[in-house]
Design an enzyme around this catalytic site. Structure first.
Site, PDB file in Angstrom:
ATOM      1  N   LYS A 222       3.362   4.030  -2.605  1.00  0.00           N
ATOM      2  CA  LYS A 222       4.015   5.316  -2.401  1.00  0.00           C
ATOM      3  C   LYS A 222       3.008   6.440  -2.656  1.00  0.00           C
ATOM      4  CE  LYS A 222       8.193   3.772  -1.563  1.00  0.00           C
ATOM      5  NZ  LYS A 222       8.953   4.065  -0.341  1.00  0.00           N
ATOM      6  N   ASP A 250       3.231   5.210   2.078  1.00  0.00           N
ATOM      7  CA  ASP A 250       4.550   5.727   2.440  1.00  0.00           C
ATOM      8  C   ASP A 250       4.770   7.060   1.740  1.00  0.00           C
ATOM      9  OD1 ASP A 250       7.189   6.184   3.016  1.00  0.00           O
ATOM     10  OD2 ASP A 250       7.953   4.313   2.174  1.00  0.00           O
ATOM     11  N   GLU A 276       3.630   5.809   6.462  1.00  0.00           N
ATOM     12  CA  GLU A 276       5.054   5.725   6.778  1.00  0.00           C
ATOM     13  C   GLU A 276       5.762   7.034   6.439  1.00  0.00           C
ATOM     14  OE1 GLU A 276       8.773   3.033   5.044  1.00  0.00           O
ATOM     15  OE2 GLU A 276       6.750   2.189   5.149  1.00  0.00           O
ATOM     16  N   GLU A 304      13.494   4.392   8.595  1.00  0.00           N
ATOM     17  CA  GLU A 304      14.582   4.167   7.642  1.00  0.00           C
ATOM     18  C   GLU A 304      15.591   5.316   7.627  1.00  0.00           C
ATOM     19  OE1 GLU A 304      13.478   5.034   3.190  1.00  0.00           O
ATOM     20  OE2 GLU A 304      11.688   4.216   4.165  1.00  0.00           O
ATOM     21  N   ASP A 327      16.589   0.374  10.186  1.00  0.00           N
ATOM     22  CA  ASP A 327      17.354   0.195   8.956  1.00  0.00           C
ATOM     23  C   ASP A 327      18.690  -0.436   9.334  1.00  0.00           C
ATOM     24  OD1 ASP A 327      17.587   1.419   5.902  1.00  0.00           O
ATOM     25  OD2 ASP A 327      19.518   1.278   6.913  1.00  0.00           O
ATOM     26  N   HIS A 354      12.942  -1.714   7.599  1.00  0.00           N
ATOM     27  CA  HIS A 354      12.992  -1.127   6.259  1.00  0.00           C
ATOM     28  C   HIS A 354      13.954  -1.925   5.394  1.00  0.00           C
ATOM     29  CE1 HIS A 354      15.286   1.689   3.503  1.00  0.00           C
ATOM     30  NE2 HIS A 354      14.073   1.665   2.988  1.00  0.00           N
ATOM     31  N   GLU A 385       9.630  -5.784   5.131  1.00  0.00           N
ATOM     32  CA  GLU A 385       9.518  -5.275   3.761  1.00  0.00           C
ATOM     33  C   GLU A 385      10.308  -6.131   2.781  1.00  0.00           C
ATOM     34  OE1 GLU A 385       9.757  -0.988   1.419  1.00  0.00           O
ATOM     35  OE2 GLU A 385      11.021  -1.297   3.189  1.00  0.00           O
TER      36      GLU A 385
END
Length: 434
Positions: A222, A250, A276, A304, A327, A354, A385
């Site tokens: 992240k 991300d 992302e 997502e 998603d 996602h 993921e």
């Protein structure tokens, strides 16, 4: 009992919340203290089998999704399973075609999240009645029946029913080979659990080492909170996973378009496979601009928070993304996911679903597997993921082996929660919240 005799007799909803913010599990630059939550629905039948579905939120507002489910779910009470499954496109339109409820969408936001929960519960019920996991139920559908489950309204300028049928028929002769491969080897995955923004550097280093020992080769970090911290953490992760492992990044929508381009410049040193959600999920042209500037140094992934097939269509048409991250319940459930998978196939965009949230790994393993077997017929550049949180609350939790999802075998969509977990984590009266 046949599907024509299985009748939905009632439904119930639950507001389920897990206090994941206590340990900052799931934390990122935009969502600093998420409590993984589920607006949950159960359809009851005269046959004793149940259909379970949920939509994922991160805490406050979950009760609004529950209220929307209560507005939608009664539409299916009194109907037989055969009525609902003979044409799943018409069944989907029962939910999306209510003109008054549609006004507070249309096909987006809370009403669409809740549509996903309700329609996924019908797919779960259908798969259980057929004695198959959801992925196998879809794999065994004829190309015609699969196409007939999709609403092509608003996307026929990108893919027609005839084009979709041609894709499915082309893959039909070889899908048994891919099914056998999935049963034997499972589906490739990457882990996000090492890289939550709120974790300490010591914890990240320890989690990287544990993941390497378990056979992981793809990792996600992240970013977007603090640039110097992002650089330091990327360096740390690279030290642990080595130069040859895949590292994704991300930003969770935190940047403006130019900010995304500028912020990524020093991070390119660490060879991110993709960035992302670099900006607003609704900004098609913004994604296209970022992709144009950052290519070929890194790729662009998003999905997502993409709310429906129409936005995905435009992302494909504008060549704005390199990876499609469907998603399972942000869009309108299995039906709409199938339309997006077919568009991704036509436009040559790999699908990497996602799965960061409660129940999403359980859901998306089915979607990734059926996509490979029936639609994409290729796993080039595709990884699913994985987050290692809350699986113990499910009757049929995901199983991992060597960094790959083991194909589920239990009938249904794998989303049914244990009754004791529902009771303990129901908000606000469950014992955990008391």
């Amino acid at each position: 009992m046949t599907n024509s005799n299985i009748t939905i007799t009632g439904y119930e909803t639950r507001d389920i919340r897990f206090p994941t913010s206590k340990h900052l599990d799931g934390s990122d630059a935009m969502n600093k203290d998420p409590d993984y939550s589920a607006a949950y629905v159960i359809f009851h039948t005269n046959a004793g089998i149940e259909g379970h579905g949920l939509t994922f939120t991160i805490g406050r507002g979950n009760e609004i999704c529950v209220a929307a489910i209560k507005a939608l779910a009664p539409k299916f009470v009194g109907k037989t399973l055969a009525e609902l499954t003979v044409n799943m496109r018409d069944t989907w339109r029962i939910l999306t075609g209510d003109s008054q409820l549609r006004w507070i969408g249309p096909e987006k936001g809370v009403i669409h999240l809740s549509t996903g929960a309700v329609i996924n519960a019908i797919w779960d019920l259908w798969a259980k009645a057929e004695g198959k996991p959801l992925w196998k139920l879809v794999v065994d559908m004829s190309p015609e029946d699969l196409v007939n489950s999709i609403d092509f309204r608003y996307i026929s300028d990108a893919i027609t029913p005839e084009e979709a049928l041609a894709i499915l028929k082309k893959n039909e002769p070889t899908k048994a080979v891919r099914e056998a491969e999935m049963r034997e080897h499972g589906y490739p995955a990457y882990t996000t659990s090492i890289g939550w923004l709120g974790y300490s550097e010591e914890k990240v280093r320890e989690l990287c080492r544990d993941a390497i020992a378990e056979g992981w080769t793809h990792f996600k970090q992240k970013v977007g909170g603090n640039l110097e911290q992002d650089i330091q953490r990327a360096r740390l992760i690279r030290e642990e996973i080595g130069a040859d492992a895949y590292l994704m990044m991300d930003a969770n929508q935190v940047w403006d378009v130019q900010q995304a381009i500028d912020w990524m410049q020093p991070l390119l040193e660490f060879k991110p496979y993709w960035i992302e959600e670099p900006t607003s999920p609704d900004d098609i042209l913004g994604h296209a601009t970022i992709r144009k500037v950052l290519s070929p140094h890194t790729k662009i992934a998003t999905g997502e928070h993409i709310q429906n097939r129409v936005i995905f269509k435009q992302l494909f048409q504008a060549k704005a993304i390199d990876f499609c991250q469907i998603d399972s319940c942000r869009v309108g459930g299995v039906n709409e996911v199938l339309s997006i998978l077919l568009m991704a196939k036509k436009f040559g965009v790999p699908v990497c679903p996602h799965s960061g949230g409660v129940g999403l790994c359980e859901y998306t393993q089915h979607l990734a597997i059926l996509n490979y077997i029936v639609i994409s017929a290729s796993n080039d550049n595709c990884v699913l993921e994985f987050v290692d949180h809350l699986h113990e609350h499910f009757v049929d939790p995901v199983r991992m082996k060597g960094g790959r999802y083991v194909a589920p075998t239990m009938p249904g969509y794998s989303i049914e929660m244990k009754k004791e977990s529902i009771s303990a984590y129901e908000f606000p009266l469950g014992k955990v919240h008391k």
